[in-house]
Design a protein around this motif. Structure first.
Motif, PDB file in Angstrom:
ATOM      1  N   LEU A  23       1.100  -3.027 -12.619  1.00 42.16           N
ATOM      2  CA  LEU A  23       1.298  -4.405 -13.038  1.00 42.16           C
ATOM      3  C   LEU A  23       1.437  -5.328 -11.830  1.00 42.16           C
ATOM      4  CD1 LEU A  23       1.783  -6.405 -15.364  1.00 42.16           C
ATOM      5  CD2 LEU A  23       4.210  -5.877 -15.149  1.00 42.16           C
ATOM      6  N   LEU A  24       2.189  -4.912 -10.834  1.00 37.01           N
ATOM      7  CA  LEU A  24       2.347  -5.733  -9.633  1.00 37.01           C
ATOM      8  C   LEU A  24       1.028  -5.904  -8.888  1.00 37.01           C
ATOM      9  CD1 LEU A  24       5.763  -4.424  -8.281  1.00 37.01           C
ATOM     10  CD2 LEU A  24       5.273  -6.645  -9.322  1.00 37.01           C
ATOM     11  N   LEU A  27      -1.165  -8.353 -10.786  1.00 37.98           N
ATOM     12  CA  LEU A  27      -0.707  -9.732 -10.593  1.00 37.98           C
ATOM     13  C   LEU A  27      -1.075 -10.253  -9.210  1.00 37.98           C
ATOM     14  CD1 LEU A  27       2.804  -9.687 -12.295  1.00 37.98           C
ATOM     15  CD2 LEU A  27       0.760 -10.886 -13.057  1.00 37.98           C
ATOM     16  N   ILE A  28      -0.912  -9.424  -8.193  1.00 33.52           N
ATOM     17  CA  ILE A  28      -1.228  -9.848  -6.831  1.00 33.52           C
ATOM     18  C   ILE A  28      -2.725 -10.102  -6.674  1.00 33.52           C
ATOM     19  CG2 ILE A  28      -1.298  -9.040  -4.431  1.00 33.52           C
ATOM     20  CD1 ILE A  28       1.397  -7.645  -4.998  1.00 33.52           C
ATOM     21  N   LEU A  31      -3.895 -13.034 -10.046  1.00 31.66           N
ATOM     22  CA  LEU A  31      -3.228 -14.328 -10.173  1.00 31.66           C
ATOM     23  C   LEU A  31      -3.829 -15.394  -9.258  1.00 31.66           C
ATOM     24  CD1 LEU A  31      -1.024 -15.620 -11.835  1.00 31.66           C
ATOM     25  CD2 LEU A  31       0.581 -15.095 -10.017  1.00 31.66           C
TER      26      LEU A  31
END
Length: 68
Positions: A23-24, A27-28, A31
């Motif tokens: 998930l991280l 997002l990185i 996003l």
């Protein structure tokens, strides 16, 4: 069968850590792409021109009727 409110084995923590890391990373990576797209559309208000490729074989009559 009752499930405890805590996780007590290593494999469960490993799975939770793996999904959190995924998930991280998502997002990185994604996003900034979402934010940049909103900024470019907000600046000029127009969409860029695009090309559309139509694949057809022996469809001259249908294309002349439907494309305009």
């Amino acid at each position: 069968m009752e499930y405890p409110l805590f996780i007590d084995n290593f494999f469960s923590w490993l799975v939770i850590g793996f999904f959190t890391l995924n998930l991280l990373v998502a997002l990185i990576v994604f996003l900034p792409l979402v934010i940049r797209k909103k900024e470019t559309l907000a600046n000029n208000g127009e969409l860029p021109p695009i090309s559309v490729i139509v694949v057809a074989r022996n469809e001259f009559e249908n294309l002349t009727e439907l494309l305009p």
